[in-house]
Write a protein that holds these residues in place. Structure first.
Motif, short mmCIF file in Angstrom:
data_model
loop_
_atom_site.label_atom_id
_atom_site.label_comp_id
_atom_site.label_asym_id
_atom_site.label_seq_id
_atom_site.Cartn_x
_atom_site.Cartn_y
_atom_site.Cartn_z
N VAL A 230 0.94 -1.19 -0.28
CA VAL A 230 -0.06 0.01 0.10
C VAL A 230 0.83 1.39 0.00
O VAL A 230 1.64 1.37 1.02
N SER A 231 0.91 1.99 -1.05
CA SER A 231 1.99 3.15 -1.05
C SER A 231 1.27 4.15 -0.10
O SER A 231 0.10 4.66 0.12
N LEU A 232 2.29 4.81 0.64
CA LEU A 232 1.88 5.91 1.47
C LEU A 232 2.21 7.34 0.81
O LEU A 232 1.30 8.26 1.20
N GLY A 233 3.10 7.49 0.20
CA GLY A 233 3.53 8.73 -0.62
C GLY A 233 4.44 8.41 -1.66
O GLY A 233 4.93 7.40 -1.97
N TRP A 234 4.51 9.64 -2.49
CA TRP A 234 5.51 9.36 -3.70
C TRP A 234 6.26 11.03 -3.65
O TRP A 234 5.84 11.73 -3.13
N CYS A 235 7.34 10.78 -4.61
CA CYS A 235 8.09 11.97 -5.25
C CYS A 235 8.62 11.77 -6.46
O CYS A 235 8.62 10.56 -7.13
N VAL A 236 8.65 12.97 -7.00
CA VAL A 236 9.05 12.68 -8.44
C VAL A 236 10.57 12.68 -8.68
O VAL A 236 11.49 12.80 -7.84
N GLY A 237 10.74 11.65 -9.85
CA GLY A 237 12.20 11.07 -10.17
C GLY A 237 12.49 9.96 -9.43
O GLY A 237 11.81 9.11 -8.85
#
Length: 287
Positions: A230-237
């Motif tokens: 389950v993804s909690l968060g993301w960032c670019v790149g």
């Protein structure tokens, strides 16, 4: 018995005279009507202040034709869509948008509770303090398929095939307590997710069932040896190395030493969903 006949020459003369009168009457009336019609048209033109000599005379079939509005002319024109990643937090589309193509994937939804959302705020705040601009995930789920493209007329057959395949799948429980780092295939985004431990075997069997439907439509099946999460968060790149070496130990320590004890995510897997474009189809699992 004697019958008296009139002279044929007199009859023809009288008949000719009558026809001539009739012809004259018809011709006179026609000419009068034409003159009256022309006079009416000229008066109509002059009443609008137009120059009669320069007035273009349109064919009869075009005189009552109205111009087509621009909105109708442009109604069926193909729109050129330009994706601007700046409007989506820097996210880049995995495949080009085309009219009639519907991005589709299958997943197990998770509705977050208050404790989960509080932990999510703590995780993103810690990541940013370590120079990683982590963004909250918009929705929370376990992916059970890759994102594939369906044509519009494939949607109903695809959904029906899924429904038939999942008819005998029983609901089960998933638990997650360890963090892991993931990236998409294009390396345009990096994710922090909670990896599923309990329930992994059931999820694997579930993806095999879903893959059969995906293969029917000759689309890309799920990953080999997947890490369900389950993804909690993301960032670019692609920040995989940075997150694994500098952030992951501290983020995991945050979960392990939570104020109420080690955090454990619990997901009751009693419903699957398929999202295609803006449509969402639900597949309840029997007990």
């Amino acid at each position: 018995m004697l019958v008296s006949y009139s002279s044929s020459s007199e009859d023809e003369s009288d008949c000719f005279t009558v026809q001539r009168k009739r012809s004259c009457n018809v011709t006179c009336h026609d000419e009068e009507d034409l003159r009256f019609g022309k006079r009416t048209k000229l008066e109509a033109v002059n009443s609008h202040g137009s120059n009669v000599q320069n007035k273009e005379v349109l064919p009869e079939e075009e005189r009552g034709r109205l111009p087509v509005p621009d909105t109708v002319l442009h109604m069926f024109r193909e729109e050129q869509r330009v994706d601007d990643s700046a409007q989506h937090g820097g996210r880049v589309r995995s495949f080009k948008h085309e009219r009639g193509n519907w991005a589709t994937y299958v997943f197990l939804p998770y509705t977050p509770d208050e404790a989960f959302l509080e932990l999510l705020d703590e995780v993103t705040a810690l990541a940013r303090s370590l120079d990683v601009p982590l963004n909250h995930a918009e929705e929370f789920h376990i992916s059970l398929s890759q994102t594939v493209v369906l044509r519009h007329h494939w949607i109903q057959p695809f959904v029906q095939s899924l429904r038939n395949s999942l008819a005998d799948t029983k609901r089960f429980l998933c638990l997650a307590q360890r963090l892991n780092i993931y990236s998409n295939s294009e390396k345009t985004r990096t994710f922090v997710g909670l990896e599923i431990s309990t329930g992994h075997a059931q999820l694997t069997e579930l993806t095999k069932v879903i893959d059969k439907t995906i293969e029917e439509f000759r689309l890309t099946t799920f990953y080999q040896n997947p890490s369900f999460h389950v993804s909690l968060g993301w960032c670019v790149g692609d920040r995989t190395d940075q997150l694994q070496s500098a952030c992951l130990p501290q983020l995991q320590s945050l979960l392990d030493h939570h104020e109420d004890g080690p955090f454990q995510l619990r997901i009751d897997c009693d419903e699957l969903r398929c999202k295609t474009g803006n449509k969402v189809f639900s597949f309840p699992l029997p007990k």
